[in-house]
Design an enzyme around this catalytic site. Structure first.
Site, PDB file in Angstrom:
ATOM      1  N   HIS A 129       0.295  -0.933  -0.174  1.00  0.00           N
ATOM      2  CA  HIS A 129       0.023   0.196  -0.143  1.00  0.00           C
ATOM      3  C   HIS A 129       0.748   0.875  -0.012  1.00  0.00           C
ATOM      4  CE1 HIS A 129       0.644   0.501   3.930  1.00  0.00           C
ATOM      5  NE2 HIS A 129       0.124  -0.930   4.763  1.00  0.00           N
ATOM      6  N   CYS A 147       2.515  -4.611   6.894  1.00  0.00           N
ATOM      7  CA  CYS A 147       2.658  -4.704   5.104  1.00  0.00           C
ATOM      8  C   CYS A 147       3.606  -4.234   4.422  1.00  0.00           C
ATOM      9  CB  CYS A 147       1.096  -3.777   5.140  1.00  0.00           C
ATOM     10  SG  CYS A 147      -0.256  -4.226   6.039  1.00  0.00           S
TER      11      CYS A 147
END
Length: 172
Positions: A129, A147
């Site tokens: 992301h 992440c």
């Protein structure tokens, strides 16, 4: 005839102005891509690098941020580690709180089994992301919950290039 000619000239001038003004407007977060297909994403955690490959050729390279405890394979929910192994992109999220995001297929069965042996949930929702408003406030290089983070401009590019089903290989 004269009125028709003036109308045509006026419309042409307005069209030209509109074209000029659209070039100065900021680009949206959705881009188009017409290059070679991305066939694999390779992440090298120790180098903090991510590569988009077409066949065996790297077509793009990015500096990345990881989970706040980046060393080692993700063991359980909340450990701050980024998983290691072979996964795939399983979804695209155009409404991510981190600008745009691509879902990574963690946890897989072996991840769930490992966490179960620890008596813990494996965690999930691992993404590649951007930063988004909250992420832009973070000062640490590795700030995510597990992440893989890039900047917002980069995730726009990646989002346009990568499709669901692309393998993601994450190395230590």
């Amino acid at each position: 005839m004269r009125t028709t000619r003036r109308s045509f000239i006026a419309l042409a001038a307005l069209g030209g102005l509109a074209a000029c003004s659209s070039k100065s407007q900021p680009q949206g977060k959705f881009r188009s891509y017409d290059g070679p297909p991305v066939t694999q994403i390779t992440v090298k955690k120790g180098e903090r690098k991510m590569y988009l490959l077409s066949g065996s050729k790297a077509i793009k390279q990015y500096d990345i941020g990881l989970g706040f405890q980046p060393v080692g394979h993700k063991q359980r929910e909340g450990d701050g580690r980024t998983p290691e192994g072979v996964y795939f992109i399983d979804r695209q999220n155009p409404n991510s709180q981190y600008h745009l995001s691509l879902g990574v297929s963690y946890p897989q069965q072996d991840d769930r089994d490992r966490a179960m042996l620890l008596g813990q949930p494996p965690g999930g929702d691992i993404m590649i992301h951007g930063r988004g408003p909250w992420g832009r406030q973070q000062k640490a290089r590795d700030w995510t919950a597990g992440c893989i983070a890039v900047n917002d401009d980069e995730i726009e590019e990646i989002f346009s290039m990568v499709r669901v089903g692309v393998p993601v290989v994450i190395y230590p």
